[in-house]
Design a protein around this motif. Sequence first.
Motif, PDB file in Angstrom:
ATOM      1  N   ASP A  82      51.325-110.553 -14.460  1.00  0.00           N
ATOM      2  CA  ASP A  82      51.790-109.919 -15.683  1.00  0.00           C
ATOM      3  C   ASP A  82      50.755-109.259 -16.663  1.00  0.00           C
ATOM      4  N   ASN A  83      49.880-110.103 -16.965  1.00  0.00           N
ATOM      5  CA  ASN A  83      48.543-109.484 -17.664  1.00  0.00           C
ATOM      6  C   ASN A  83      48.103-108.345 -16.964  1.00  0.00           C
ATOM      7  N   LEU A  84      47.788-108.338 -15.802  1.00  0.00           N
ATOM      8  CA  LEU A  84      47.101-107.466 -14.968  1.00  0.00           C
ATOM      9  C   LEU A  84      48.034-106.173 -14.773  1.00  0.00           C
ATOM     10  N   LYS A  85      49.274-106.326 -14.797  1.00  0.00           N
ATOM     11  CA  LYS A  85      50.193-105.425 -14.832  1.00  0.00           C
ATOM     12  C   LYS A  85      50.098-104.518 -16.016  1.00  0.00           C
ATOM     13  N   LYS A  86      50.103-105.448 -17.187  1.00  0.00           N
ATOM     14  CA  LYS A  86      50.266-104.701 -18.674  1.00  0.00           C
ATOM     15  C   LYS A  86      48.707-104.163 -19.007  1.00  0.00           C
ATOM     16  N   ALA A  87      47.801-104.694 -18.403  1.00  0.00           N
ATOM     17  CA  ALA A  87      46.319-104.147 -18.428  1.00  0.00           C
ATOM     18  C   ALA A  87      46.192-102.788 -17.798  1.00  0.00           C
ATOM     19  N   TYR A  88      47.252-102.604 -16.576  1.00  0.00           N
ATOM     20  CA  TYR A  88      46.832-101.683 -15.860  1.00  0.00           C
ATOM     21  C   TYR A  88      47.789-100.265 -16.294  1.00  0.00           C
ATOM     22  N   ASN A  89      48.709-100.638 -16.772  1.00  0.00           N
ATOM     23  CA  ASN A  89      49.754 -99.414 -17.629  1.00  0.00           C
ATOM     24  C   ASN A  89      49.168 -99.075 -18.715  1.00  0.00           C
ATOM     25  N   VAL A  90      48.609 -99.946 -19.599  1.00  0.00           N
ATOM     26  CA  VAL A  90      47.867 -99.447 -20.823  1.00  0.00           C
ATOM     27  C   VAL A  90      46.608 -98.601 -20.441  1.00  0.00           C
ATOM     28  N   TYR A  91      46.046 -99.092 -19.453  1.00  0.00           N
ATOM     29  CA  TYR A  91      44.861 -98.217 -18.833  1.00  0.00           C
ATOM     30  C   TYR A  91      45.001 -96.859 -18.458  1.00  0.00           C
ATOM     31  N   LEU A  92      46.442 -96.869 -17.684  1.00  0.00           N
ATOM     32  CA  LEU A  92      46.867 -95.546 -17.272  1.00  0.00           C
ATOM     33  C   LEU A  92      47.113 -94.669 -18.687  1.00  0.00           C
ATOM     34  N   SER A  93      47.775 -95.398 -19.578  1.00  0.00           N
ATOM     35  CA  SER A  93      48.037 -94.323 -20.670  1.00  0.00           C
ATOM     36  C   SER A  93      46.988 -93.988 -21.637  1.00  0.00           C
TER      37      SER A  93
END
Length: 134
Positions: A82-93
């Motif tokens: 979940d942490n990785l997914k959150k980080a990736y979504n924030v990175y993309l934005s």
Amino acid sequence: MGLFDIFKKKKVELTEEQLRWNKIWELWSDGNAESPYAELMTYQSEINNGGHSQYFTNIENSVDMEKELSMLEKILSVKLKDNLKKAYNVYLSSKENEEDEKAEGVLERCDDLFYENEEEINRVLETYAMKIEL
């Protein structure tokens, strides 16, 4: 006899566990570690060298990001996944708005959660190391 000579004469014997640990990192650096362990080792290495932001930037330019994330999802605990997914979504934005301080803060918290739970990753890698033939 100087101190250097004493150290030079003393041979340090590595335990089998240490030899196996060294071996998996050698396999990884040679591009021969098994999936999903190879991806996990890359993830750990990149996070420890510059956080999630560096990880995504470096991976995005060198491999298929979707495949990479898919492999990590197979091996990470729910909390780390979940942490990785959150980080990736924030990175993309944040790629759209490079000076997004809020995104930087979220990525830093994702880095912190990773570091707080890094022992989980080490246990997975130690299990992998036990499967390696020396």
